[in-house]
Design a protein around this motif. Structure first.
Motif, PDB file in Angstrom:
ATOM      1  N   ARG A   1      30.133   7.013  10.382  1.00 39.37           N
ATOM      2  CA  ARG A   1      30.681   8.054  11.255  1.00 39.37           C
ATOM      3  C   ARG A   1      30.243   9.415  10.755  1.00 39.37           C
ATOM      4  O   ARG A   1      30.261   9.685   9.557  1.00 39.37           O
ATOM      5  CB  ARG A   1      32.209   7.988  11.281  1.00 39.37           C
ATOM      6  N   ASP A   2      29.799  10.260  11.653  1.00 40.89           N
ATOM      7  CA  ASP A   2      29.386  11.610  11.312  1.00 40.89           C
ATOM      8  C   ASP A   2      30.535  12.580  11.556  1.00 40.89           C
ATOM      9  O   ASP A   2      31.449  12.317  12.359  1.00 40.89           O
ATOM     10  CB  ASP A   2      28.180  12.042  12.154  1.00 40.89           C
ATOM     11  N   VAL A   3      30.486  13.709  10.859  1.00 40.50           N
ATOM     12  CA  VAL A   3      31.441  14.783  11.124  1.00 40.50           C
ATOM     13  C   VAL A   3      31.144  15.357  12.502  1.00 40.50           C
ATOM     14  O   VAL A   3      29.994  15.652  12.822  1.00 40.50           O
ATOM     15  CB  VAL A   3      31.327  15.886  10.053  1.00 40.50           C
TER      16      VAL A   3
ATOM     17  N   ALA B   1      29.950  18.815   3.533  1.00 35.92           N
ATOM     18  CA  ALA B   1      31.160  18.071   3.879  1.00 35.92           C
ATOM     19  C   ALA B   1      30.804  16.702   4.442  1.00 35.92           C
ATOM     20  O   ALA B   1      29.750  16.513   5.058  1.00 35.92           O
ATOM     21  CB  ALA B   1      31.988  18.860   4.887  1.00 35.92           C
ATOM     22  N   VAL B   2      31.694  15.747   4.226  1.00 41.63           N
ATOM     23  CA  VAL B   2      31.501  14.387   4.721  1.00 41.63           C
ATOM     24  C   VAL B   2      32.672  14.016   5.620  1.00 41.63           C
ATOM     25  O   VAL B   2      33.709  14.684   5.627  1.00 41.63           O
ATOM     26  CB  VAL B   2      31.395  13.377   3.560  1.00 41.63           C
ATOM     27  N   ALA B   3      32.480  12.963   6.396  1.00 39.40           N
ATOM     28  CA  ALA B   3      33.552  12.493   7.262  1.00 39.40           C
ATOM     29  C   ALA B   3      34.773  12.124   6.415  1.00 39.40           C
ATOM     30  O   ALA B   3      34.656  11.518   5.354  1.00 39.40           O
ATOM     31  CB  ALA B   3      33.082  11.297   8.074  1.00 39.40           C
ATOM     32  N   PHE B   4      35.945  12.498   6.902  1.00 39.49           N
ATOM     33  CA  PHE B   4      37.165  12.285   6.134  1.00 39.49           C
ATOM     34  C   PHE B   4      37.445  10.799   5.916  1.00 39.49           C
ATOM     35  O   PHE B   4      37.332   9.993   6.826  1.00 39.49           O
ATOM     36  CB  PHE B   4      38.358  12.915   6.847  1.00 39.49           C
ATOM     37  N   GLN B   5      37.794  10.486   4.663  1.00 34.97           N
ATOM     38  CA  GLN B   5      38.317   9.186   4.297  1.00 34.97           C
ATOM     39  C   GLN B   5      39.490   9.401   3.356  1.00 34.97           C
ATOM     40  O   GLN B   5      39.401  10.218   2.436  1.00 34.97           O
ATOM     41  CB  GLN B   5      37.256   8.331   3.589  1.00 34.97           C
ATOM     42  N   PRO B   6      40.590   8.676   3.533  1.00 35.48           N
ATOM     43  CA  PRO B   6      41.760   8.868   2.666  1.00 35.48           C
ATOM     44  C   PRO B   6      41.449   8.646   1.192  1.00 35.48           C
ATOM     45  O   PRO B   6      42.123   9.210   0.335  1.00 35.48           O
ATOM     46  CB  PRO B   6      42.755   7.831   3.188  1.00 35.48           C
TER      47      PRO B   6
ATOM     48  N   VAL C   1      44.879  14.497  11.708  1.00 39.73           N
ATOM     49  CA  VAL C   1      44.076  14.018  10.579  1.00 39.73           C
ATOM     50  C   VAL C   1      42.817  14.867  10.461  1.00 39.73           C
ATOM     51  O   VAL C   1      42.183  15.197  11.465  1.00 39.73           O
ATOM     52  CB  VAL C   1      43.709  12.534  10.784  1.00 39.73           C
ATOM     53  N   PRO C   2      42.416  15.253   9.250  1.00 37.47           N
ATOM     54  CA  PRO C   2      41.191  16.042   9.090  1.00 37.47           C
ATOM     55  C   PRO C   2      39.970  15.291   9.609  1.00 37.47           C
ATOM     56  O   PRO C   2      39.899  14.069   9.525  1.00 37.47           O
ATOM     57  CB  PRO C   2      41.097  16.248   7.569  1.00 37.47           C
ATOM     58  N   GLU C   3      39.020  16.037  10.118  1.00 34.12           N
ATOM     59  CA  GLU C   3      37.751  15.470  10.561  1.00 34.12           C
ATOM     60  C   GLU C   3      36.770  15.366   9.397  1.00 34.12           C
ATOM     61  O   GLU C   3      35.950  14.459   9.350  1.00 34.12           O
ATOM     62  CB  GLU C   3      37.153  16.348  11.661  1.00 34.12           C
ATOM     63  N   ALA C   4      36.873  16.315   8.462  1.00 35.39           N
ATOM     64  CA  ALA C   4      35.896  16.372   7.374  1.00 35.39           C
ATOM     65  C   ALA C   4      36.593  16.731   6.072  1.00 35.39           C
ATOM     66  O   ALA C   4      37.702  17.291   6.059  1.00 35.39           O
ATOM     67  CB  ALA C   4      34.805  17.388   7.691  1.00 35.39           C
ATOM     68  N   VAL C   5      35.931  16.426   4.984  1.00 40.77           N
ATOM     69  CA  VAL C   5      36.430  16.768   3.661  1.00 40.77           C
ATOM     70  C   VAL C   5      35.248  17.158   2.782  1.00 40.77           C
ATOM     71  O   VAL C   5      34.163  16.585   2.881  1.00 40.77           O
ATOM     72  CB  VAL C   5      37.212  15.591   3.034  1.00 40.77           C
ATOM     73  N   LEU C   6      35.455  18.165   1.959  1.00 46.37           N
ATOM     74  CA  LEU C   6      34.474  18.552   0.949  1.00 46.37           C
ATOM     75  C   LEU C   6      35.016  18.012  -0.372  1.00 46.37           C
ATOM     76  O   LEU C   6      35.941  18.592  -0.949  1.00 46.37           O
ATOM     77  CB  LEU C   6      34.336  20.075   0.910  1.00 46.37           C
ATOM     78  N   PRO C   7      34.498  16.890  -0.857  1.00 51.74           N
ATOM     79  CA  PRO C   7      35.104  16.236  -2.023  1.00 51.74           C
ATOM     80  C   PRO C   7      35.002  17.078  -3.293  1.00 51.74           C
ATOM     81  O   PRO C   7      34.132  17.942  -3.424  1.00 51.74           O
ATOM     82  CB  PRO C   7      34.286  14.944  -2.164  1.00 51.74           C
TER      83      PRO C   7
END
Length: 368
Positions: A50-52, A243-248, A112-118
């Motif tokens: 899945r893409d952002v 940023a990458v697609a959000f994952q918990p 829920v967030p769409e993206a996250v910068l780990p």
């Protein structure tokens, strides 16, 4: 509208047990790994196809209904400052004021967030950054050195809204064109009248109007008012393209502050931030040697948005009965923080400066 897979996975709050010993694993900054802090076992963050993506603003109402879900097992609220965060821990201390946190069973779900910068900077990297920051603080009390060894490090994801938009702006203004004229002045020198000529610049103004267009990408607006806006701005720039697609799983071992700025209010802030850029475009379009912009009317279209999480390390430390906060960009290592001042060091510096001045004056008088 297509369902967000991240939302589906988050409908029930998750914890991530270690495959080796069953303890909770934590995300390892700068990697795609989850590691057990007890036995050291590592496992990969699950990959998703899945893409952002940006959400059309018109879908906001539908998104609010379909994609609200818990991000972690518990919602914790600070009874002192009101900060609310999602956490796998049942209790803890507030990242902002150090007060105890308690679980809030009545907390509602959020988008829920769409993206996250780990996270990319780990605890060792934070301590290194803090030591460098402390050394560069002039006039700070010596006790500030203890901050670099503080155990009150808290890794937290801060919510941010990003907006894309196409703008068309109709403006009116004036274009100034310089020209030169010869001016003759009459002056008196030694009792005699003389005439001198010089060139004087003047400006001829003409009415101007037109239309400019611009595409804005990733206008960033903090989704919380719990962190000082000026402090967050100084943590920029953020490498948003990473940023990458959000994952918990990226939240394992960290907290995620809940947003208290709704996307509607965030959009108004984003629109206001475009004004200086648009006015600069208008001046460029007017041309000439000088410009005056009298009025602008901007229309926004093709607005899209997303919620994303940006990583910070937070340090709260107590000095002389007052709480100070330091924030570290967990991607770049940039440190922005509050600090006390040492009256003794300032007084010594002033006395030293006065002594230097006195010595210079003494040397000057003696040399004459």
């Amino acid at each position: 509208m297509t369902e967000n897979p991240a939302a589906e996975r988050s409908q029930t709050a998750q914890t991530y047990p270690c495959d080796g010993c069953g303890a909770r694993v934590e995300f390892v900054p700068g990697t795609a790994l989850l590691r057990c802090p007890y036995c050291g076992h590592e496992q990969q963050v699950s990959s998703i196809d899945r893409d952002v993506r940006e959400h059309p603003y018109e879908e906001l109402a539908e998104l609010r209904v379909k994609e609200r879900a818990p991000l972690a097992a518990h919602v914790l609220v600070c009874q002192k400052c009101g900060a609310t965060s999602d956490s796998e821990a049942l209790s803890g201390r507030c990242q902002f004021c150090g007060s105890p946190l308690i679980a809030d069973p009545a907390a509602g779900h959020q988008i829920v967030p769409e993206a996250v910068l780990p996270f990319a900077v780990d605890r060792n990297g934070v301590r290194t950054a803090l030591r460098g920051w402390v050394k560069s603080r002039w006039f700070a009390p010596s006790s500030l050195k203890k901050v670099s060894e503080a155990e009150s490090l808290k890794g937290t994801y801060l919510p941010h809204w990003t907006y894309d938009a196409h703008t068309e702006t109709d403006y009116t203004g004036q274009r100034g064109e310089h020209y030169w004229v010869t001016v003759t002045d009459t002056v008196t020198v030694n009792g005699q009248t003389q005439t001198r000529t010089r060139q004087e610049r003047k400006t001829r103004w003409h009415h101007a109007s037109g239309r400019v267009q611009r595409e804005f990408d990733d206008l960033l607006v903090p989704g919380t008012g719990r962190v000082d806006g000026g402090m967050l701005e100084r943590l920029s720039p953020w490498p948003l393209k990473e940023a990458v697609a959000f994952q918990p799983e990226y939240l394992a071992g960290y907290d995620a502050l809940r947003y208290d700025v709704e996307p509607d209010a965030g959009l108004e802030t984003a629109k206001a931030s475009t004004e200086p850029v648009i006015r600069s475009d208008c001046r460029a379009d007017i041309g000439g040697d000088e410009q005056r912009v009298d009025s602008v009317h901007t229309t926004f279209s093709n607005i899209t948005f997303k919620l994303m999480l940006l990583p910070v390390w937070l340090v709260c430390y107590l000095h002389a009965g007052r709480t100070y906060q330091v924030t570290i960009n967990a991607r770049t290592g940039e440190v922005i923080g509050q600090r006390p001042y040492s009256p003794m060091k300032i007084a010594v510096a002033i006395l030293a400066a006065l002594l230097v001045v006195a010595l210079v004056v003494f040397w000057f008088v003696r040399s004459r």
